[in-house]
Write a protein that holds these residues in place. Structure first.
Motif, PDB file in Angstrom:
ATOM      1  N   UNK A  93       0.838  -1.211   0.000  1.00  0.00           N
ATOM      2  CA  UNK A  93       0.000   0.000   0.000  1.00  0.00           C
ATOM      3  C   UNK A  93       0.867   1.252   0.000  1.00  0.00           C
ATOM      4  N   UNK A  94       1.886   1.262   0.842  1.00  0.00           N
ATOM      5  CA  UNK A  94       2.769   2.433   0.931  1.00  0.00           C
ATOM      6  C   UNK A  94       3.588   2.596  -0.347  1.00  0.00           C
ATOM      7  N   UNK A  95       4.071   1.502  -0.909  1.00  0.00           N
ATOM      8  CA  UNK A  95       4.857   1.572  -2.138  1.00  0.00           C
ATOM      9  C   UNK A  95       4.005   2.084  -3.301  1.00  0.00           C
ATOM     10  N   UNK A  96       2.770   1.608  -3.382  1.00  0.00           N
ATOM     11  CA  UNK A  96       1.852   2.115  -4.414  1.00  0.00           C
ATOM     12  C   UNK A  96       1.630   3.613  -4.252  1.00  0.00           C
TER      13      UNK A  96
ATOM     14  N   UNK B  93       2.963  15.318  -6.324  1.00  0.00           N
ATOM     15  CA  UNK B  93       3.855  16.364  -5.797  1.00  0.00           C
ATOM     16  C   UNK B  93       5.128  16.457  -6.618  1.00  0.00           C
ATOM     17  N   UNK B  94       5.742  17.631  -6.589  1.00  0.00           N
ATOM     18  CA  UNK B  94       7.037  17.839  -7.246  1.00  0.00           C
ATOM     19  C   UNK B  94       8.185  17.658  -6.263  1.00  0.00           C
ATOM     20  N   UNK B  95       7.892  17.790  -4.983  1.00  0.00           N
ATOM     21  CA  UNK B  95       8.894  17.664  -3.933  1.00  0.00           C
ATOM     22  C   UNK B  95       9.370  16.214  -3.808  1.00  0.00           C
ATOM     23  N   UNK B  96      10.679  15.991  -3.638  1.00  0.00           N
ATOM     24  CA  UNK B  96      11.173  14.622  -3.429  1.00  0.00           C
ATOM     25  C   UNK B  96      10.481  13.937  -2.252  1.00  0.00           C
ATOM     26  N   UNK B  97      10.223  12.640  -2.410  1.00  0.00           N
ATOM     27  CA  UNK B  97       9.491  11.845  -1.425  1.00  0.00           C
ATOM     28  C   UNK B  97      10.405  10.785  -0.819  1.00  0.00           C
ATOM     29  N   UNK B  98      10.244  10.573   0.474  1.00  0.00           N
ATOM     30  CA  UNK B  98      10.833   9.413   1.141  1.00  0.00           C
ATOM     31  C   UNK B  98       9.696   8.695   1.854  1.00  0.00           C
ATOM     32  N   UNK B  99       9.494   7.427   1.529  1.00  0.00           N
ATOM     33  CA  UNK B  99       8.442   6.638   2.188  1.00  0.00           C
ATOM     34  C   UNK B  99       9.065   5.363   2.728  1.00  0.00           C
TER      35      UNK B  99
ATOM     36  N   UNK C 198       2.338   9.471  -5.637  1.00  0.00           N
ATOM     37  CA  UNK C 198       2.804  10.782  -5.187  1.00  0.00           C
ATOM     38  C   UNK C 198       3.933  11.312  -6.059  1.00  0.00           C
ATOM     39  N   UNK C 199       4.944  10.462  -6.290  1.00  0.00           N
ATOM     40  CA  UNK C 199       6.148  10.927  -6.995  1.00  0.00           C
ATOM     41  C   UNK C 199       5.905  11.176  -8.478  1.00  0.00           C
ATOM     42  N   UNK C 200       4.958  10.455  -9.070  1.00  0.00           N
ATOM     43  CA  UNK C 200       4.736  10.579 -10.514  1.00  0.00           C
ATOM     44  C   UNK C 200       3.569  11.498 -10.883  1.00  0.00           C
TER      45      UNK C 200
ATOM     46  N   UNK D  11      12.771   2.399  -7.755  1.00  0.00           N
ATOM     47  CA  UNK D  11      11.696   1.913  -8.621  1.00  0.00           C
ATOM     48  C   UNK D  11      10.359   2.564  -8.263  1.00  0.00           C
ATOM     49  N   UNK D  12      10.122   2.761  -6.972  1.00  0.00           N
ATOM     50  CA  UNK D  12       8.820   3.269  -6.536  1.00  0.00           C
ATOM     51  C   UNK D  12       8.774   4.785  -6.339  1.00  0.00           C
ATOM     52  N   UNK D  13       9.953   5.440  -6.326  1.00  0.00           N
ATOM     53  CA  UNK D  13       9.964   6.902  -6.260  1.00  0.00           C
ATOM     54  C   UNK D  13      10.413   7.502  -4.948  1.00  0.00           C
ATOM     55  N   UNK D  14      11.063   6.700  -4.091  1.00  0.00           N
ATOM     56  CA  UNK D  14      11.541   7.218  -2.804  1.00  0.00           C
ATOM     57  C   UNK D  14      13.009   7.632  -2.946  1.00  0.00           C
ATOM     58  N   UNK D  15      13.356   8.804  -2.434  1.00  0.00           N
ATOM     59  CA  UNK D  15      14.640   9.436  -2.771  1.00  0.00           C
ATOM     60  C   UNK D  15      15.766   9.183  -1.775  1.00  0.00           C
TER      61      UNK D  15
END
Length: 262
Positions: free
Chosen positions: A190-193, A203-209, A198-200, A225-229
């Motif tokens: 759920x969090x990875x989805x 938001x434009x701000x970098x995400x860490x999840x 969010x990342x795509x 792969x999922x968009x966490x920075x």
């Protein structure tokens, strides 16, 4: 998603950047640990560390701004051009600091004013108004901000996380961090989805999840792969459950990067 350049580190580009925490009680121990990360650039590269975080709540004088700044002055000299994150994690977020909100806010402001740190990490347990106050002050001082949303008992729904991320971005966060507590593998998924969405798209701000604990280990290694920075590795002492060894983490990130590029 945009990226953030802090010194020579580009957060949000390529592999997630590895943060290693310093979690020591005394000034002597803190500086000793920092020296291991900053001998010469080649050793720094071997350790595969991008950013150092000082977890100030582990420090015996976490409520004393004068003593904190004394340590920061030495840390800055030791770490040279390595980006430094300043973090006080309160006991409300499973940290070590039993601190009044007003003291938390004042310490963060004084640290930003000192210009001895590159990034501060602030938590939402202090309240939205206080977060906004610190972020605005940090912007004036030229300090970057990680705004952290802690979910200590559950994994938030996609809708909840999206609303939170948009709110933190509107406040001016430079990096949005969402910490979730999984009860199952599906919670991690759920969090990875949510991170992809969010990342795509949001938001434009970098995400860490990050999904914490043993169940959430996957979230710490597959961020590219999922968009966490950013992600967290451990060299000696963990700052949170589930953090992998730096060498193992780095190897896995490189392997995933190679396959993502392919």
């Amino acid at each position: 998603m945009s990226y953030l350049k802090v010194r020579n580190v580009e957060i949000g580009k390529g592999t997630p950047k590895i943060i290693v925490p310093i979690c020591d009680k005394t000034k002597e121990e803190i500086l000793k640990t920092a020296k291991k990360f900053s001998i010469i650039p080649v050793d720094f590269d071997i350790l595969d560390i991008d950013i150092v975080e000082w977890r100030v709540d582990w420090y015996e004088y976490y409520n004393d701004c004068e003593k904190i700044e004394e340590v920061l002055e030495d840390l800055r000299k030791i770490l040279k051009n390595i980006p430094l994150i300043f973090t006080i994690k309160t006991n409300k977020s499973h940290g070590e600091a039993d601190i009044k909100v007003e003291d938390y806010v004042n310490i963060y402001k004084e640290v930003c004013a000192s210009k001895l740190v590159d990034i501060i990490d602030i938590e939402d347990s202090i309240g939205k108004d206080n977060m906004k106050d610190i972020i605005e002050f940090a912007k004036d001082m030229g300090t970057y901000v990680i705004a952290t949303n802690h979910n200590l008992t559950h994994t938030p729904s996609k809708a909840e996380s999206i609303e939170t991320a948009k709110e933190l971005e509107d406040m001016g966060a430079d990096i949005i961090k969402i910490i979730a507590s999984p009860h199952s593998k599906l919670d991690v998924v759920e969090l990875l989805e949510t991170t992809i969405i969010l990342s795509e798209h949001i938001v434009k701000t970098p995400i860490c999840a990050i999904s914490v604990g043993e169940k959430g280990g996957l979230s710490r290694i597959c961020g590219e792969f999922f968009g966490s920075c950013i992600t967290y590795g451990v060299n000696r002492k963990k700052s949170a459950p589930g953090q992998p060894n730096i060498e193992d983490l780095s190897n896995l990130l490189k392997l995933i990067h190679k396959n993502v590029e392919a």
